[in-house]
Motif scaffolding. Structure first.
Motif, PDB file in Angstrom:
ATOM      1  N   ARG A   1       0.786  -1.167  -0.244  1.00 34.07           N
ATOM      2  CA  ARG A   1      -0.074  -0.057  -0.220  1.00 34.07           C
ATOM      3  C   ARG A   1       0.878   1.445   0.032  1.00 34.07           C
ATOM      4  O   ARG A   1       0.333   2.305  -0.210  1.00 34.07           O
ATOM      5  CB  ARG A   1      -0.796  -0.091   1.179  1.00 34.07           C
ATOM      6  CG  ARG A   1      -1.815  -1.062   1.396  1.00 34.07           C
ATOM      7  CD  ARG A   1      -3.054  -1.159   0.498  1.00 34.07           C
ATOM      8  NE  ARG A   1      -4.167  -2.006   0.710  1.00 34.07           N
ATOM      9  CZ  ARG A   1      -4.323  -2.895  -0.287  1.00 34.07           C
ATOM     10  NH1 ARG A   1      -4.066  -2.867  -1.328  1.00 34.07           N
ATOM     11  NH2 ARG A   1      -5.415  -3.946   0.103  1.00 34.07           N
ATOM     12  N   GLY A   2       2.266   1.104   0.170  1.00 32.22           N
ATOM     13  CA  GLY A   2       2.943   2.162  -0.119  1.00 32.22           C
ATOM     14  C   GLY A   2       3.376   2.893   1.224  1.00 32.22           C
ATOM     15  O   GLY A   2       4.122   3.939   1.332  1.00 32.22           O
ATOM     16  N   GLY A   3       3.104   2.348   2.677  1.00 33.71           N
ATOM     17  CA  GLY A   3       3.298   3.211   3.625  1.00 33.71           C
ATOM     18  C   GLY A   3       3.856   2.258   4.763  1.00 33.71           C
ATOM     19  O   GLY A   3       3.285   2.401   5.921  1.00 33.71           O
ATOM     20  N   CYS A   4       4.929   1.520   4.605  1.00 32.45           N
ATOM     21  CA  CYS A   4       5.311   0.340   5.548  1.00 32.45           C
ATOM     22  C   CYS A   4       6.565   1.083   6.371  1.00 32.45           C
ATOM     23  O   CYS A   4       7.391   1.453   6.053  1.00 32.45           O
ATOM     24  CB  CYS A   4       5.571  -0.822   4.778  1.00 32.45           C
ATOM     25  SG  CYS A   4       6.498  -2.018   6.067  1.00 32.45           S
ATOM     26  N   ILE A   5       6.063   1.306   7.803  1.00 31.77           N
ATOM     27  CA  ILE A   5       7.096   1.942   8.516  1.00 31.77           C
ATOM     28  C   ILE A   5       8.303   1.064   8.715  1.00 31.77           C
ATOM     29  O   ILE A   5       9.407   1.692   9.055  1.00 31.77           O
ATOM     30  CB  ILE A   5       6.420   2.316  10.164  1.00 31.77           C
ATOM     31  CG1 ILE A   5       7.356   3.383  10.717  1.00 31.77           C
ATOM     32  CG2 ILE A   5       6.248   1.077  10.776  1.00 31.77           C
ATOM     33  CD1 ILE A   5       7.509   4.604  10.292  1.00 31.77           C
ATOM     34  N   ASN A   6       8.223  -0.024   8.379  1.00 35.61           N
ATOM     35  CA  ASN A   6       9.280  -0.967   8.803  1.00 35.61           C
ATOM     36  C   ASN A   6      10.518  -0.599   7.609  1.00 35.61           C
ATOM     37  O   ASN A   6      11.841  -0.746   7.981  1.00 35.61           O
ATOM     38  CB  ASN A   6       8.902  -2.352   8.631  1.00 35.61           C
ATOM     39  CG  ASN A   6       8.388  -2.961   9.586  1.00 35.61           C
ATOM     40  OD1 ASN A   6       8.428  -2.212  10.784  1.00 35.61           O
ATOM     41  ND2 ASN A   6       7.598  -4.237   9.261  1.00 35.61           N
ATOM     42  N   THR A   7      10.223  -0.012   6.686  1.00 42.65           N
ATOM     43  CA  THR A   7      11.187   0.310   5.677  1.00 42.65           C
ATOM     44  C   THR A   7      12.361   1.511   5.848  1.00 42.65           C
ATOM     45  O   THR A   7      13.216   1.639   5.354  1.00 42.65           O
ATOM     46  CB  THR A   7      10.707   0.657   4.348  1.00 42.65           C
ATOM     47  OG1 THR A   7       9.595   1.985   4.563  1.00 42.65           O
ATOM     48  CG2 THR A   7       9.739  -0.028   3.772  1.00 42.65           C
ATOM     49  N   VAL A   8      11.832   2.189   6.992  1.00 41.60           N
ATOM     50  CA  VAL A   8      12.740   3.434   7.533  1.00 41.60           C
ATOM     51  C   VAL A   8      13.457   2.927   8.936  1.00 41.60           C
ATOM     52  O   VAL A   8      14.086   3.382   9.524  1.00 41.60           O
ATOM     53  CB  VAL A   8      11.992   4.609   7.692  1.00 41.60           C
ATOM     54  CG1 VAL A   8      11.570   5.209   6.538  1.00 41.60           C
ATOM     55  CG2 VAL A   8      11.039   4.703   8.880  1.00 41.60           C
ATOM     56  N   ILE A   9      12.894   1.759   9.509  1.00 41.09           N
ATOM     57  CA  ILE A   9      13.798   1.094  10.629  1.00 41.09           C
ATOM     58  C   ILE A   9      15.014   0.283  10.321  1.00 41.09           C
ATOM     59  O   ILE A   9      14.952  -0.663   9.371  1.00 41.09           O
ATOM     60  CB  ILE A   9      12.894   0.458  11.417  1.00 41.09           C
ATOM     61  CG1 ILE A   9      11.679   1.147  11.863  1.00 41.09           C
ATOM     62  CG2 ILE A   9      13.337  -0.296  12.771  1.00 41.09           C
ATOM     63  CD1 ILE A   9      10.229   0.374  12.567  1.00 41.09           C
TER      64      ILE A   9
END
Length: 104
Positions: A72-80
């Protein structure tokens, strides 16, 4: 967590982006507006989010309770960033430095 999200099944009616809460003073300093779509970036990656104003967040900090699916384009895990704490060998999810940028 949404009661309809069971296990790893993806809810196909969920279209909402990740929400990130920021103190109103920080919004003013960065020129962002409540409800604006932004890009969050860190050394690990980037994602899209909707900015929400909240005086319950410390100035200079951002808070996200839960993201949405990567598809959906909004996964917080991509910046962790990957990591492990010295005490307890846990994952340091609760402290990640990010940059918040306007989407053009």
């Amino acid at each position: 967590m949404n009661s309809e999200w069971i296990g790893s099944g993806e809810p196909y009616d969920e279209e909402k982006l990740l929400e990130v809460f920021i103190h109103p003073e920080t919004l003013l300093k960065t020129g962002l507006e409540d409800g604006e779509t932004v890009t969050l970036e860190s050394g690990a990656g980037r994602t899209c989010a909707t900015v929400r104003s909240s005086d319950r967040v410390y100035p200079g900090c951002a808070l996200s309770f839960r993201g949405t699916w990567l598809s959906r384009g909004g996964c917080i895990n991509t910046v962790i960033e990957d990591g492990r704490t010295e005490r307890g060998h846990g994952t340091p999810y609760h402290e990640t430095r990010i940059k918040i940028k306007k989407r053009h």
